[in-house]
Design a protein around this motif. Structure first.
Motif, mmCIF file in Angstrom:
data_model
loop_
_atom_site.group_PDB
_atom_site.id
_atom_site.type_symbol
_atom_site.label_atom_id
_atom_site.label_comp_id
_atom_site.label_asym_id
_atom_site.label_seq_id
_atom_site.Cartn_x
_atom_site.Cartn_y
_atom_site.Cartn_z
ATOM 1 N N ARG A 97 -0.847 -8.522 -15.357
ATOM 2 C CA ARG A 97 -1.888 -7.548 -15.012
ATOM 3 C C ARG A 97 -2.970 -8.236 -14.205
ATOM 4 O O ARG A 97 -3.358 -9.365 -14.514
ATOM 5 C CB ARG A 97 -2.510 -6.918 -16.268
ATOM 6 C CG ARG A 97 -1.596 -5.952 -16.995
ATOM 7 C CD ARG A 97 -2.397 -5.031 -17.936
ATOM 8 N NE ARG A 97 -3.228 -5.739 -18.874
ATOM 9 C CZ ARG A 97 -4.541 -5.564 -18.978
ATOM 10 N NH1 ARG A 97 -5.185 -4.733 -18.155
ATOM 11 N NH2 ARG A 97 -5.243 -6.239 -19.893
ATOM 12 N N LEU B 55 -6.798 -8.315 -13.208
ATOM 13 C CA LEU B 55 -8.097 -7.905 -13.731
ATOM 14 C C LEU B 55 -9.117 -7.971 -12.602
ATOM 15 O O LEU B 55 -9.442 -9.064 -12.105
ATOM 16 C CB LEU B 55 -8.510 -8.826 -14.883
ATOM 17 C CG LEU B 55 -7.486 -8.974 -16.023
ATOM 18 C CD1 LEU B 55 -7.993 -9.969 -17.062
ATOM 19 C CD2 LEU B 55 -7.199 -7.622 -16.671
ATOM 20 N N GLN C 279 -3.734 -11.422 -16.440
ATOM 21 C CA GLN C 279 -3.233 -11.518 -17.809
ATOM 22 C C GLN C 279 -1.716 -11.575 -17.726
ATOM 23 O O GLN C 279 -1.085 -10.808 -16.999
ATOM 24 C CB GLN C 279 -3.674 -10.318 -18.640
ATOM 25 C CG GLN C 279 -3.388 -10.486 -20.131
ATOM 26 C CD GLN C 279 -3.909 -9.324 -20.936
ATOM 27 O OE1 GLN C 279 -3.437 -8.196 -20.782
ATOM 28 N NE2 GLN C 279 -4.889 -9.582 -21.792
ATOM 29 N N THR D 139 0.209 -15.737 -24.429
ATOM 30 C CA THR D 139 -0.365 -14.676 -23.613
ATOM 31 C C THR D 139 -1.687 -15.201 -23.091
ATOM 32 O O THR D 139 -2.625 -15.426 -23.867
ATOM 33 C CB THR D 139 -0.579 -13.382 -24.411
ATOM 34 O OG1 THR D 139 0.683 -12.885 -24.854
ATOM 35 C CG2 THR D 139 -1.258 -12.324 -23.558
ATOM 36 N N ASP D 140 -1.741 -15.451 -21.799
ATOM 37 C CA ASP D 140 -2.918 -16.068 -21.192
ATOM 38 C C ASP D 140 -3.733 -15.024 -20.446
ATOM 39 O O ASP D 140 -3.174 -14.144 -19.769
ATOM 40 C CB ASP D 140 -2.509 -17.174 -20.217
ATOM 41 C CG ASP D 140 -1.794 -18.319 -20.920
ATOM 42 O OD1 ASP D 140 -2.193 -18.654 -22.049
ATOM 43 O OD2 ASP D 140 -0.832 -18.849 -20.346
ATOM 44 N N GLU D 141 -5.017 -15.139 -20.581
ATOM 45 C CA GLU D 141 -5.922 -14.271 -19.818
ATOM 46 C C GLU D 141 -6.847 -15.146 -18.992
ATOM 47 O O GLU D 141 -7.593 -15.965 -19.520
ATOM 48 C CB GLU D 141 -6.738 -13.376 -20.751
ATOM 49 C CG GLU D 141 -7.665 -12.440 -19.985
ATOM 50 C CD GLU D 141 -8.424 -11.481 -20.889
ATOM 51 O OE1 GLU D 141 -9.570 -11.141 -20.557
ATOM 52 O OE2 GLU D 141 -7.864 -11.083 -21.934
ATOM 53 N N LYS E 21 -9.881 -14.824 -16.880
ATOM 54 C CA LYS E 21 -10.917 -13.833 -16.670
ATOM 55 C C LYS E 21 -11.354 -13.786 -15.210
ATOM 56 O O LYS E 21 -11.424 -14.823 -14.543
ATOM 57 C CB LYS E 21 -12.108 -14.138 -17.566
ATOM 58 C CG LYS E 21 -11.797 -13.982 -19.049
ATOM 59 C CD LYS E 21 -13.026 -14.253 -19.893
ATOM 60 C CE LYS E 21 -12.701 -14.080 -21.374
ATOM 61 N NZ LYS E 21 -13.892 -14.312 -22.232
#
Length: 459
Positions: free
Chosen positions: A385, A387, A415, A436-438, A440
């Motif tokens: 995804r 962001l 993400q 699961t990495d985000e 930012k």
């Protein structure tokens, strides 16, 4: 009654006669000891006999013999295997005080109380009395000589090494045992001998240094089990230097079965004194110059090789923003004393890590025991995804009304979920969630001017 008294009287007279004879004998012996003003017979200085000599004669004899010995022969011969080193009296400023030694010899049997003097005289004449041949020398010069000798003897241990030949065969170069001279122990042995001998031969005290990896440790490794390649810009010299240093640190590392590998422990601190340079790196989401910038490419490349080798991940952290040298979600950042990358050798055999720079490519290879019907490993990222960043408007009173200035372009965030897939004959047998990495997003910042224009004065 008279018979008993007479008998007792005879016994007393007999005892008196014995005591008189003993006293006369002792006096005679003492007189015999005192007939000469020279050194008593049986006294030696080291192995040099000086009995019967005057102090001046003894001094001359000691000085002459010592001089002859140290001129004609080396004082110390140090030996190690087939090597020999000769140390002369001049090398260590060796000398004696012959006058003091002669005076010490003369003092035997002439000091202390009467009983002690008689005892010393008796022992000297009948059993001999040896005084140490004490010498003076420069201990600092001995240590300096030993330090120079050590440079030619000391050798660092070399680990057994593994490499793959052009025909994809494994070759093992055996280990080499190292050597290090124990300077303090050798010096102590020399000093102890110098206190009793003028010339002597002595073996160097050398410790063997065992390498941490032996050929035996590599005996079960028979092939390549995983490899991963990333690319870098070789024109960025500082970053390239950092990548090279970290790559060298993990090259040739053995991880035994069940052991946990720590990237920070193996590579060490990324400091200038170890050769690391300033290069761009992310700190709190901002790309700034940092000592050791680029080392994370080595940890990330190793991380991917470890994943493909089907080893256990113990600790891994993603970057603040995804780097460009690995796919999103497949990075592993590190920081001194803060963030580490760790994995566990979960295979039943030892593994061996090789790392090398080929042009602009960093290649990390893991060797181990090849197992039949081992699963095919792949790493995939799903649920990606984007962001979008927010736009932050900031009013600026110093900027003309209505004028806009982009303070920061901002960055998109991401993400992603990453899996390790294991297949046998094309069939998935295991799907392991890795993370699961985000990442930012970084806000876009725009400054808008609010400063009113100055009114023109009327004429």
């Amino acid at each position: 009654m008279q018979t008993v008294t007479l008998k007792n009287t005879n016994i007393i007279l007999f005892l008196i006669i014995i005591m008189l004879f003993s006293s006369v004998s002792m006096i005679a012996a003492n007189t015999a000891f005192m007939v000469t003003d020279g050194i008593y017979q049986g006294v030696t200085v080291g192995d040099i006999p000086v009995g019967g000599l005057s102090v001046i004669q003894a001094q001359a004899k000691i000085a002459a013999i010592v001089e002859e010995r140290i001129v004609k022969s080396p004082v110390i011969i140090l030996v190690y295997h087939e090597q020999k080193w000769i140390i002369s009296a001049q090398d260590i400023d060796l000398n004696i005080e012959a006058d003091k030694l002669a005076q010490q010899a003369y003092a035997v049997g002439r000091t202390g109380n009467v009983v002690n003097r008689l005892k010393e005289r008796y022992l000297a004449i009948n059993q001999g009395q040896e005084l140490p041949l004490t010498v003076q020398y420069n201990q600092d010069k001995i240590y300096d000589i030993l330090t120079k000798i050590a440079k030619s003897v000391d050798q660092k241990p070399q680990n057994a090494m593994l490499k793959m030949t052009e025909n994809s065969r494994i070759e093992i170069a055996p280990e080499i045992v190292g050597h290090k001279v124990d300077l303090n122990k050798t010096l102590l042995n020399i000093v102890e001998n110098l206190n009793t001998k003028l010339t002597f031969s002595l073996s160097l005290s050398v410790d063997d240094l065992q390498p941490s990896i032996s050929a035996y440790d590599l005996k079960d490794i028979d092939g390549l089990i995983a490899s991963y390649i990333t690319q870098f810009n070789p024109w960025d010299q500082n970053r390239t230097q950092n990548v090279l240093l970290a790559a060298r640190s993990i090259n040739g590392v053995l991880v035994r079965t069940g052991e946990i590998f720590s990237f920070n422990d193996v590579v060490g601190l990324r400091l200038p004194k170890y050769g690391y340079k300033e290069a761009p790196g992310y700190i709190n989401g901002v790309l700034v110059p940092d000592w050791g910038g680029g080392v994370c490419q080595v940890s990330s490349t190793l991380y991917n090789a470890v994943l493909l080798a089907d080893l256990g991940i113990e600790e891994r952290t993603s970057h603040f923003y995804p780097p460009g040298y690995v796919p999103i979600g497949q990075d592993a950042t590190v920081a001194d004393n803060q963030l580490d990358f760790k994995f566990k050798n979960t295979s039943p055999y030892n593994i061996y890590i090789a790392s090398e720079i080929l042009g602009n490519r960093l290649v990390v290879t893991i060797f181990g025991r090849q197992v039949e019907n081992s699963p095919e490993i792949s790493v995939i990222s799903t649920d990606k995804r984007v962001l979008e960043p927010n736009t932050i408007i900031q009013q600026d009173q110093n900027l003309e009304l209505g004028r806009e200035v982009i303070e920061s372009e901002g960055q998109k965030g991401f993400q992603v979920t990453t899996y390790r897939i294991k297949k046998i004959n094309g069939k998935v047998i295991n799907k392991e969630l890795l993370a699961t990495d985000e990442f930012k997003p970084v806000d876009r910042v725009v400054r808008i001017g609010t400063k009113m224009p100055a009114q023109q004065s009327k004429k």
